[in-house]
Motif scaffolding. Structure first.
Motif, mmCIF file in Angstrom:
data_model
loop_
_atom_site.group_PDB
_atom_site.id
_atom_site.type_symbol
_atom_site.label_atom_id
_atom_site.label_comp_id
_atom_site.label_asym_id
_atom_site.label_seq_id
_atom_site.Cartn_x
_atom_site.Cartn_y
_atom_site.Cartn_z
ATOM 1 N N MET A 226 -61.996 9.065 -29.311
ATOM 2 C CA MET A 226 -61.797 8.748 -27.898
ATOM 3 C C MET A 226 -60.448 9.238 -27.381
ATOM 4 N N GLY A 227 -59.703 9.957 -28.201
ATOM 5 C CA GLY A 227 -58.420 10.506 -27.760
ATOM 6 C C GLY A 227 -57.262 9.549 -27.875
ATOM 7 N N LEU A 228 -57.434 8.421 -28.564
ATOM 8 C CA LEU A 228 -56.363 7.442 -28.761
ATOM 9 C C LEU A 228 -55.849 7.594 -30.188
ATOM 10 N N LYS A 229 -54.728 8.278 -30.329
ATOM 11 C CA LYS A 229 -54.214 8.602 -31.660
ATOM 12 C C LYS A 229 -53.070 7.663 -32.043
ATOM 13 N N LEU A 230 -53.189 7.103 -33.248
ATOM 14 C CA LEU A 230 -52.175 6.223 -33.810
ATOM 15 C C LEU A 230 -51.913 6.627 -35.251
ATOM 16 N N SER A 231 -50.816 6.155 -35.797
ATOM 17 C CA SER A 231 -50.492 6.463 -37.184
ATOM 18 C C SER A 231 -51.329 5.584 -38.116
ATOM 19 N N PRO A 232 -51.572 6.033 -39.344
ATOM 20 C CA PRO A 232 -52.326 5.195 -40.304
ATOM 21 C C PRO A 232 -51.667 3.841 -40.531
ATOM 22 N N GLN A 233 -50.329 3.806 -40.481
ATOM 23 C CA GLN A 233 -49.632 2.542 -40.693
ATOM 24 C C GLN A 233 -49.926 1.542 -39.574
ATOM 25 N N GLU A 234 -50.066 2.031 -38.350
ATOM 26 C CA GLU A 234 -50.335 1.128 -37.236
ATOM 27 C C GLU A 234 -51.670 0.424 -37.385
ATOM 28 N N TYR A 235 -52.657 1.125 -37.955
ATOM 29 C CA TYR A 235 -53.981 0.515 -38.104
ATOM 30 C C TYR A 235 -53.972 -0.645 -39.097
ATOM 31 N N GLN A 236 -52.991 -0.676 -39.980
ATOM 32 C CA GLN A 236 -52.927 -1.755 -40.962
ATOM 33 C C GLN A 236 -52.230 -2.995 -40.429
ATOM 34 N N GLN A 237 -51.707 -2.928 -39.220
ATOM 35 C CA GLN A 237 -51.068 -4.079 -38.603
ATOM 36 C C GLN A 237 -52.084 -4.844 -37.764
ATOM 37 N N LEU A 238 -52.286 -6.124 -38.088
ATOM 38 C CA LEU A 238 -53.267 -6.902 -37.344
ATOM 39 C C LEU A 238 -52.874 -7.069 -35.883
ATOM 40 N N HIS B 33 -68.081 10.411 -25.605
ATOM 41 C CA HIS B 33 -66.769 10.586 -24.982
ATOM 42 C C HIS B 33 -66.595 12.012 -24.475
ATOM 43 N N ARG B 34 -66.093 12.104 -23.254
ATOM 44 C CA ARG B 34 -65.695 13.377 -22.657
ATOM 45 C C ARG B 34 -64.200 13.298 -22.346
#
Length: 926
Positions: A568-580, A609-610
Motif C-alpha cells: 500500500m506504499g507505507l514503508k517502515l523499518s523491520p524494527q518498527e514492526y516489532q514494536q506493539l 491498491h493504486r
C-alpha cells in the motif's frame, strides 16, 4: 686546415662514398641467388650523384602519391560510412512538417507550461531568460549585418551548412586541434537553440545538419535571420536577468529599441553570442561589471569584420571604434517578482517535472538515479541542470488535478481555517540570519482527494497561507498516523488471515506487555481501562487501543504485516514492526497525507491498491512523451476482507468516533466509511473517509518550526471532521455525479454471515459453571467471517484475555455483581464510573481512544445487532458463589487464548522532540 681536420673530413667523405657504392654481399656457391629475387641488378644502380638524387626523388614521389591515394581511399570510406549513418538517422527520425518547424523556430517563449486535468492551462513556468519577439523590419540593419559578418559570413550563399567549415570542425573534434571558428552556420545554431538539446553527440550533429538543410528549403533567409535574432542568448540586462533576442538586449543594455540601435551598439550586441557570460556588461544583480573591456574589444573585432565584409566604410569603422559605449549602458534596476496564483500546485508539478528530468539526465549519463540521491553534490548538479531545462525548454506537464474541484476545496478550506485552533504569535530566532523575528504558528492542514479506481489526485489543500509557509502539508510532511493506521496494519491483515470476524471479542483490560525495561502498558482514551470484552467492529468504531494492541500481537504471529503495508506504499523499518506501539501509530518518521489517502483507498477499491499520482503526462518541445503515468493494480487484501472492513468502518461514521459527520454531510453517507486518528498529546489529528469512488484524507496540526511545542485542542477531532465535511460537501456541490449512482460493494460469496451471541461472539452452547451445566443463549447479532466461521462457545472465547479476565466475565454473566464493564481511571484506580455516559466526552477519538454509549446501548441501525444481556438457563438448582467455569460442549473450541508475548514489542509512548522538523516528527499515538 691541420692534419686532424683533414683526417676528419676524409673519413666523412669516405663513409658517404662507401654508402653510395655499397654492393650486396656475394652469394656462396652452395646457395646461388635466384634471378627473380633481385629487384635491381647491381649494374643498374646509378653511379653518379645526379642519378642517385633522381632515384631518391622518384622514390619519395611514389611514396607521396601512395599516401595521397590511401588518404583518398580512407576519405571515401569515411564518406561512405557517414552517408550510411546519415541515411540510418533519416530513417529513424521522423521528418517534421513545415508547420511543426515553423512553430519551433519562431517560438520565443520556451518555458514549461503546466496544465490542470482535461488540458486546462494552469500557468507557465517563469523563464530564466527575458525575450521579446519583433519582426525583421523592426531590427536595425546594422545588427543584421553585424551578426552575419561575425557569425556566418556565407549566410546568404550556403544552403544550411558549409562543408569546409563542417569538415574543419569534425577534424578538430577528432584530432583535438582547436579552431578559431566553429562549423555551425546561423541555421544550425537556430536548430540547436530551438529544436535540439545541447548534448554533443554525433547523432545530434547529424540530425542538426538534416534539420538545417530542411529549414533552408522551406524558409527564406530573412525568416531564418529573424528567428535567430529573436532567440539568440545575449547575456544579462540591467536588472540582472538573462536575456535573449535583439529587442530584449537593446532595451536591457542600452534602453533603446532594436530598430534604433546605432552602429557601435549593434556591433557590441553582435559580439555577445560567442560567449554571453564573458562579454555581458552586467552581473546577476544588474550592476555594471568591471570586466567590460573584453566586451568592448569584441565589439571592435565585430566592426573590423563588418568593414572587411564590405558592410561599412573605413571611416564608419574608425568612428564607431571611438564611441564610448560604457557611458551608454543602462543604469541598474530591480527585477520584478513573478506572481503565481496556484502556488502549492505549481510547486508540486514543477517538482515532479524536475524529478523526471533528473532521472532522464542520469539515464543519459548511464548513472543510476539512486546513486545521484546518495551524493549530495551530484544531486545538486542534476537538480540545477533539470531546473534550467524546465525554464528554458517548452515542456508540457499535464496533471490530474481538476480545476473546479481544486478551486472549491480552497474556498471551503478558507471558510473553515479560522476555526481550526489557536493561532500563536511569538518571537523566534531566524536560523538563516540569526536575527529575532516575529513568527505566526497557525493550525496547518493537509488534505488529499483521490480517485479510488485510478489513484489520480483530483484536488488537495497544501496549507493555511503559502506566502507565510511554503510547506506542502499534503505531500511533503510526514506525521504520526495515530489510530488511522489500525485498518491497514491491524484489522485488515487480521481478517484477511481468518484471525477474527467482525464480532470476535477483544480484551480491554489492564495489561502489561513485555517485562522489565521493555514494559508497555497502553490505555484507552483518558488513561482509562474498560474492564470488558468488546466486539472487533465496535473496538474499531470507537478506536479502542488495548484491543488493537492485543490483536496486533496475534497478527505478528500469524502473518507479516510488512507485506500488506509495503504493497500500500507505507514503508517502515523491520524494527518498527516489532514494536506493539506501532498498532497505535507509533512510527519513526510517519507518513504523508497523500500516502495515507492512497493506502486507505485500497479498501474502497475492493482490496486493490493504486499508487497516488498527480502527473498524467509530460511532453517536450517536439510533442514527444517524456513521461507517461502507468500503473497496475496490486492486490493487497482479498475482496471479502475489503467488504468486511467497509462494513466495520461504516460504523465509525454512523455511531463511532466520526458520528458528528452524520448531520454535517450534504450527500447520502450510507456507502461511506472512514477512520479517525490522533497522536500523543493531540499533536496530530486525522480523518480519512471514502465513498465508492473517492477518498479524502485530512490532517491538522502545528508545524512547530521554531522549537515550540504547540498541541491541538481536545475537540480537534470534531474540528477536523467539520473541515473534512466541508471539503467533501464542496466536491459534492461541484460534481455531484461523483456521488450519485455509486453502489456499495456487493457481498462476495466467500463472506459468511452467521448469528452469534452478542456478549461472546460465539455460537450458543453449554457452559459448566462451578460444576453446574448451563445452556448459554440469548441476544444474537450478525457476524461477518472470511477464512473462518463463528466459533463454538468456550470458556476463553476472545483474544487477549487472561484467566482472571474470563472469570470476571463469567461471574458477571451468571449474575454476580463485580467490576466487569466498570471503567477504571488508570492514574486513579479508586476513581471508577459504572456505565458512564460517554456522550459527554469532548473528544471521542484521541491518542487514547474512546468508548461511546452506543457500545452498550441498543441501536437497531447497527450493521450487527447491539449487545444485550443474554438469557441464561441454569440446569443446576442454585447458582454457585465461587465460579469454576468450563465449557462442556464436545464441539466447544477456544477461539483464542490470552496473549503473553515472549519478546517485548514496545517501550511505551513517546512524544516528539521540540527540535524535530514537521517532516520528521512523529509520535506514538492512539
Amino acid at each position: 686546415m691541420n692534419k686532424y681536420d683533414s683526417s676528419w673530413w676524409t673519413r666523412i667523405k669516405s663513409h658517404f662514398k662507401n654508402w653510395w657504392q655499397a654492393t650486396p654481399p656475394a652469394q656462396s656457391a652452395e646457395s646461388p641467388e635466384h634471378p627473380t629475387l633481385r629487384i635491381v641488378q647491381q649494374q643498374d644502380w646509378p653511379t653518379t650523384w645526379n642519378g642517385k638524387i633522381s632515384l631518391t626523388i622518384s622514390i619519395i614521389r611514389k611514396l607521396f602519391f601512395a599516401l595521397i591515394l590511401g588518404f583518398i581511399l580512407l576519405l571515401g570510406l569515411g564518406g561512405g560510412l557517414a552517408t550510411g549513418y546519415l541515411t540510418t538517422i533519416v530513417k529513424q527520425e521522423s521528418i517534421p512538417s513545415y508547420a511543426n518547424l515553423k512553430n519551433q523556430i519562431q517560438k520565443v517563449d520556451q518555458s514549461t507550461t503546466l496544465y490542470f486535468a482535461h488540458h486546462v492551462k494552469l500557468a507557465r513556468v517563469p523563464s530564466d531568460v527575458q525575450r521579446q519577439q519583433v519582426s525583421i523590419q523592426q531590427i536595425s540593419p546594422y545588427l543584421k549585418k553585424a551578426i552575419v559578418a561575425t557569425e556566418d559570413e556565407n549566410f546568404y550563399e550556403h544552403h544550411g551548412i558549409v562543408p569546409k567549415s563542417l569538415l574543419r570542425a569534425i577534424l578538430g573534434e577528432v584530432t583535438g586541434w582547436g579552431t578559431q571558428t566553429g562549423g555551425s552556420t546561423l541555421t544550425q545554431q537556430l536548430v540547436k537553440m530551438q529544436i535540439l538539446s545541447s548534448e554533443t553527440t554525433w547523432k545530434r550533429k547529424a540530425i542538426e545538419i538534416l534539420l538545417a538543410t530542411r529549414i533552408e528549403k522551406h524558409f527564406s533567409k530573412n525568416q531564418i535571420l529573424e528567428s535567430y535574432l529573436n532567440v539568440v542568448p545575449l547575456g544579462r540586462n540591467n536588472r540582472g536577468q538573462n536575456i535573449a533576442g535583439a529587442q530584449a538586449a537593446a532595451e536591457g543594455i542600452f534602453k533603446t529599441s532594436a530598430q534604433n540601435l546605432s552602429l557601435p551598439q549593434a556591433a557590441f550586441i553582435a559580439g555577445l553570442p560567442q560567449s554571453p557570460s564573458l562579454y555581458t556588461p552586467f552581473d546577476n544583480h544588474g550592476q555594471q561589471r568591471q570586466e567590460i573591456k573584453l566586451g568592448l574589444k569584441r565589439k571592435d573585432l565585430v566592426l573590423f569584420r563588418m568593414y572587411r565584409h564590405g558592410d561599412i566604410s573605413y571611416r564608419q569603422y574608425l568612428a564607431a571604434k571611438k564611441v564610448n559605449l560604457a557611458q551608454q549602458f543602462a543604469p541598474a534596476e530591480p527585477a520584478p517578482k513573478a506572481k503565481i496564483k496556484y502556488n502549492y500546485l505549481y510547486n508540486l508539478l514543477t517538482s515532479q517535472l524536475r524529478l523526471q528530468l533528473m532521472k532522464q539526465l542520469a539515464r543519459d549519463n548511464k548513472i543510476k538515479y539512486q546513486e545521484v540521491l546518495k551524493d549530495q553534490d551530484l544531486y545538486q548538479v542534476y537538480f540545477q541542470q533539470a531546473d534550467h531545462l524546465m525554464r528554458e525548454h517548452d515542456y508540457h506537464v499535464y496533471s490530474t488535478i481538476d480545476k473546479d474541484l481544486y478551486d472549491q476545496m480552497q474556498t471551503a478550506f478558507k471558510q473553515t481555517a479560522a476555526n481550526l485552533g489557536t493561532v500563536h504569535y511569538t518571537n523566534a530566532i531566524d536560523p538563516n540570519t540569526g536575527k529575532k523575528i516575529k513568527v505566526k504558528e497557525p493550525v496547518q492542514n493537509g488534505s488529499v482527494l483521490l480517485n479510488n479506481q485510478t489513484g489520480a489526485v483530483l484536488g488537495f489543500v497544501g496549507g493555511q497561507n503559502f506566502q507565510e509557509n511554503q510547506i506542502n502539508h499534503a505531500f511533503d510532511t510526514r506525521r504520526s498516523p495515530g489510530s488511522a493506521i489500525k485498518p491497514m496494519l491491524v484489522y485488515g491483515p487480521a481478517i484477511d488471515n481468518g484471525l477474527i470476524g467482525s464480532k470476535t471479542m477483544l480484551a480491554d483490560f489492564q495489561y502489561t506487555f513485555g517485562q522489565g525495561k521493555n514494559k508497555y502498558q497502553p490505555t484507552d482514551f483518558g488513561d482509562t481501562i474498560a474492564n470488558k470484552f468488546v466486539a472487533a467492529d465496535q473496538a474499531l468504531e470507537q478506536s479502542l487501543n488495548i484491543p488493537a494492541v492485543h490483536l496486533y500481537s496475534q497478527v505478528l504471529q500469524k502473518t507479516k504485516p510488512q507485506t500488506y503495508m509495503t504493497k500500500m506504499g507505507l514503508k517502515l523499518s523491520p524494527q518498527e514492526y516489532q514494536q506493539l506501539g506501532l498498532a497505535l501509530g507509533g512510527t519513526h518518521k510517519g507518513f504523508t497525507v497523500a500516502q495515507m489517502a492512497s493506502a486507505f483507498s485500497t479498501f474502497a477499491n475492493q482490496g486493490q491498491h493504486r499508487p497516488a499520482y498527480s502527473v498524467e503526462k509530460i511532453t517536450d518541445v517536439n510533442n514527444r512523451t517524456l513521461y507517461q503515468h502507468s500503473s497496475h493494480p496490486q492486490t493487497v487484501f482479498a475482496k471479502p476482507t475489503a467488504y468486511i472492513m467497509q462494513q466495520m468502518m461504516h460504523g465509525v461514521i454512523k455511531r463511532g468516533t466520526a458520528s458528528s459527520l452524520t448531520y454535517q454531510l450534504d450527500f447520502n453517507y450510507k456507502n461511506a466509511f472512514g477512520k479517525t486518528g490522533t497522536s500523543n498529546d493531540f499533536r496530530d489529528n486525522w480523518f480519512i473517509g471514502s465513498t465508492p469512488q473517492l477518498t479524502l484524507a485530512s490532517w491538522i496540526g502545528y508545524d512547530n518550526l521554531y522549537g515550540h511545542n504547540y498541541n491541538l485542542a481536545e475537540n480537534s477531532t470534531e474540528t477536523n471532521q467539520t473541515l473534512w465535511a466541508n471539503l467533501m460537501n464542496s466536491v459534492y456541490q461541484t460534481q455531484p455525479e461523483l456521488f450519485l449512482n455509486q453502489k456499495a460493494m456487493a457481498q462476495p460469496a466467500a463472506v459468511k454471515r452467521q448469528q452469534v451471541l452478542s456478549r461472546t461472539g460465539t455460537l450458543p452452547g453449554q457452559i459448566t459453571y462451578h460444576e453446574y451445566h448451563s445452556n448459554v443463549h440469548g441476544q444474537m447479532t450478525t457476524g461477518l467471517f472470511y477464512k473462518t466461521h463463528a466459533p463454538n462457545l468456550s470458556h476463553e472465547f476472545g483474544i487477549g484475555g487472561r484467566a482472571k479476565d474470563y472469570e470476571l466475565f463469567w461471574d458477571n454473566y451468571f449474575g454476580r455483581r463485580n467490576n466487569y464493564g466498570v471503567e477504571q481511571q488508570l492514574n486513579n484506580p479508586n476513581d471508577t464510573i459504572y456505565n458512564p455516559d460517554y456522550s459527554t466526552v469532548n473528544n471521542p477519538d484521541s491518542i487514547l481512544g474512546n468508548y461511546a454509549s452506543s457500545i452498550w446501548n441498543n441501536n437497531q441501525d447497527s450493521t450487527t445487532n447491539p449487545e444485550a444481556s443474554p438469557a441464561i438457563q441454569n440446569t443446576s438448582p442454585t447458582a454457585p458463589t465461587n465460579p469454576n467455569v468450563r465449557a462442556t460442549t464436545p464441539q466447544a473450541q477456544s477461539n483464542s487464548s490470552a496473549v503473553t508475548p515472549t519478546q517485548p514489542h514496545s517501550t511505551g509512548e513517546t512524544s516528539a522532540s521540540n527540535s524535530e522538523t514537521p517532516a520528521e516528527r512523529t509520535t506514538t499515538g492512539h
